[in-house]
Design an enzyme around this catalytic site. Structure first.
Site, PDB file in Angstrom:
ATOM      1  N   SER A 198       0.760  -1.163   0.028  1.00  0.00           N
ATOM      2  CA  SER A 198      -0.140   0.034   0.078  1.00  0.00           C
ATOM      3  C   SER A 198       0.892   1.167  -0.076  1.00  0.00           C
ATOM      4  O   SER A 198       0.459   2.243  -0.762  1.00  0.00           O
ATOM      5  CB  SER A 198      -1.046   0.118   1.044  1.00  0.00           C
ATOM      6  N   HIS A 231      -2.096  -8.840   1.882  1.00  0.00           N
ATOM      7  CA  HIS A 231      -1.737  -7.424   2.673  1.00  0.00           C
ATOM      8  C   HIS A 231      -3.036  -7.304   3.638  1.00  0.00           C
ATOM      9  O   HIS A 231      -3.235  -8.099   4.653  1.00  0.00           O
ATOM     10  CB  HIS A 231      -1.634  -6.560   1.588  1.00  0.00           C
ATOM     11  N   HIS A 280       5.777 -13.161   7.717  1.00  0.00           N
ATOM     12  CA  HIS A 280       6.103 -11.462   7.174  1.00  0.00           C
ATOM     13  C   HIS A 280       7.049 -11.744   6.066  1.00  0.00           C
ATOM     14  O   HIS A 280       7.869 -12.334   6.373  1.00  0.00           O
ATOM     15  CB  HIS A 280       6.145 -10.646   8.292  1.00  0.00           C
ATOM     16  N   ARG A 335       3.372  -4.674  16.841  1.00  0.00           N
ATOM     17  CA  ARG A 335       2.086  -4.267  16.628  1.00  0.00           C
ATOM     18  C   ARG A 335       1.296  -5.609  17.272  1.00  0.00           C
ATOM     19  O   ARG A 335       0.084  -5.288  18.048  1.00  0.00           O
ATOM     20  CB  ARG A 335       1.778  -3.875  15.050  1.00  0.00           C
ATOM     21  N   ASP A 368      -1.937  -8.888  12.054  1.00  0.00           N
ATOM     22  CA  ASP A 368      -3.322  -9.128  11.892  1.00  0.00           C
ATOM     23  C   ASP A 368      -3.842 -10.471  12.484  1.00  0.00           C
ATOM     24  O   ASP A 368      -5.022 -10.454  12.407  1.00  0.00           O
ATOM     25  CB  ASP A 368      -3.242  -9.605  10.398  1.00  0.00           C
TER      26      ASP A 368
END
Ligand code: HAX
Length: 440
Positions: free
Chosen positions: A240, A270, A317, A326, A372
């Protein structure tokens, strides 16, 4: 001129000579080499981009303007009466590299608050799109539709000095950033809450307004702050960020560029991975009939997924080689606010079993969870169970990073991006020469 724009102008003046010197005196200095594996393999690890907004270390995770996630959360001014920093102060940090004072953060909040209103034609457009359209399509369309507002495009068409390009880029970025959370919440209430729309509050910070427009009580405002900050940036090579940068490098304005970046975010490898993770987890919960997950059963589901040729969503990843900080930051929030949540228990159990299984399978270079694998559970707990909306939330956060990047792209005169391609035959020739070369 706003306080932030003034400060940014100063920072840009200070930074420009650094880039100019590198280009003038060190253009020919080699940074690395590229091999055939990288050319065919999605340019992994090819060092070919520059950004100062964030840096992703494979072991340490993301640093925003040199600060780790725990440092960002500890140093930035908190939203009044809350546990997490206001997004406005984070925007200041991303753009300037400085931790703002409370007053500086307040000046950003005031600026955003004058620009929050969604144009009526965007609302009309959203209402005409079939309701079963994916919310990311709606979100990206709304951003693209607002392109007619672009100050950059207008000023470029009427002739503008290159050194000033960043100024209308900044103005466009602020217009977009101020409206995005409201647009996202509008789409949510229109699509999933029977059109029971909640008008924005024009006096509060982004986190408070977002929770208010979503119709969700405390501490969801802190969830929004944490979520948007964590999802903002991840260097400039992710799809992105890279797409937004690439499109902006043609001197397309921020509306065109962000809309394109959001489309990249919508892919399953993504941003859509949050949705995919929740869908997969729901399936696991269903198969277990909602019972407490045992290690044995969980292992079986993970292996079943792998053996059917699918990936485990939320794990692995392209750059990271450890648990995503995160993921960890959201886990801390869950441990404090929702330790007994059923889905959180499933997520914890997965954390226990998946890495070893991926290691045993021996394919994934990183067996650890990424962001995620935790984000969706948090949203689910606060009532956002329509998981196809999760990528929109990601998009609001990601806009903070990619818009900061393209303002700086224009400030530092980064040119049109244009890598070179080769044909397969050319690669075969290079490969053949490497064999004959090694035989000599
Ligand atoms: N489960 C099973 N297999 C996995 C895996 C996972 N979670 N992660 C990687 N692999 C496999 C790959 O499919 C690949 O297999 P093949 O050789 O058969 O093609 C192999 O391991 C090597 O892949 P890799 O080099 O470790 O990973 P990539 O850099 O190619 O891809 C991905 C990184 C994130 C796309 C990958 O790990 C993946 O598909 N994960 C699941 C989806 C996901 O969580 N995506 C979100 C990533 C975070 C993000 O960007 N969010 O926006």
């Amino acid at each position: 001129m706003s306080l932030l724009k003034e400060r940014l102008a100063q920072k840009i003046e200070e930074h420009r000579p650094r880039t100019a010197k590198l280009l003038k005196e060190f253009s020919e200095v080699k940074v690395g080499e590229v091999n055939i594996g990288q050319i065919i393999g999605g340019a992994r690890d090819v060092k070919s981009l520059v950004t100062d907004i964030s840096y992703l270390d494979p072991m340490e995770g993301i640093r925003f303007r040199s600060y780790t996630i725990p440092e960002v959360l500890a140093k930035l001014p908190l939203a009044e009466g809350n546990e997490y920093p206001c997004i406005e102060s984070f925007w200041w940090l991303l753009l300037t590299g400085d931790v703002p004072t409370r007053e500086e953060a307040q000046s950003v909040r005031d600026e955003f608050n004058t620009k929050k209103i969604i144009p009526q034609y965007v609302i009309d457009l959203l209402r005409r799109i079939p309701r079963d359209t994916h919310p990311m399509t709606m979100f990206s369309t709304a951003v693209l539709a607002m392109q007619r507002e672009s100050k950059f495009s207008r000023e470029y068409a009427s002739g503008m000095n290159k050194s000033d390009y960043w100024k209308p880029m900044y103005d466009d970025a602020v217009e977009i950033m101020a409206k995005l959370p409201s647009i996202a919440a509008y789409i949510y209430r229109m699509k999933y809450r029977n059109d029971t729309l909640i008008p924005p509050n024009y006096t509060v910070d982004i986190g408070t307004n977002f929770a208010h427009m979503m119709g969700i009580g405390k501490p969801y405002d802190d969830v929004a702050r944490l979520y948007f900050i964590l999802h903002s940036d991840h260097e400039s090579g992710n799809a992105s960020a890279h797409t937004t940068h690439l499109v902006a490098s043609t001197l397309s304005d921020a509306y065109y560029s962000l809309s394109a970046g959001l489309n990249a975010l919508a892919g399953p490898l993504h941003g859509l991975a949050t949705q995919e993770f929740l869908r997969w987890l729901q399936d696991v919960v269903k198969k277990l009939d909602g019972k407490e997950p045992t290690e044995e059963l969980m292992k079986k589901f993970v292996w079943d997924t792998l053996n059917s040729g699918q990936v485990i969503p939320g794990y692995g990843h392209a750059v990271l080689r450890k648990t995503d900080p995160r993921y960890e930051a959201q886990r801390q929030f869950c441990l404090k606010h929702l330790p007994d949540d059923k889905m959180f228990k499933y997520v914890n159990m997965l954390y226990k079993v998946v890495p070893d299984i991926l290691l045993e399978q021996g394919k994934a270079k990183n067996p650890w969870p990424n962001v995620d694998a935790q984000s969706g559970v948090l949203q689910w707990h606060f009532g956002i169970k329509e998981y196809d909306f999760y990528t929109v939330l990601f998009g609001v956060g990601r806009a903070l990073g990619v818009l900061s990047n393209i303002i700086w792209d224009r400030a530092l005169y980064y040119p049109l991006e244009r890598p070179k391609s080769l044909t397969t035959t050319m690669l075969e020739d290079i490969a053949a020469k490497s064999i004959s070369g090694s035989k000599v």
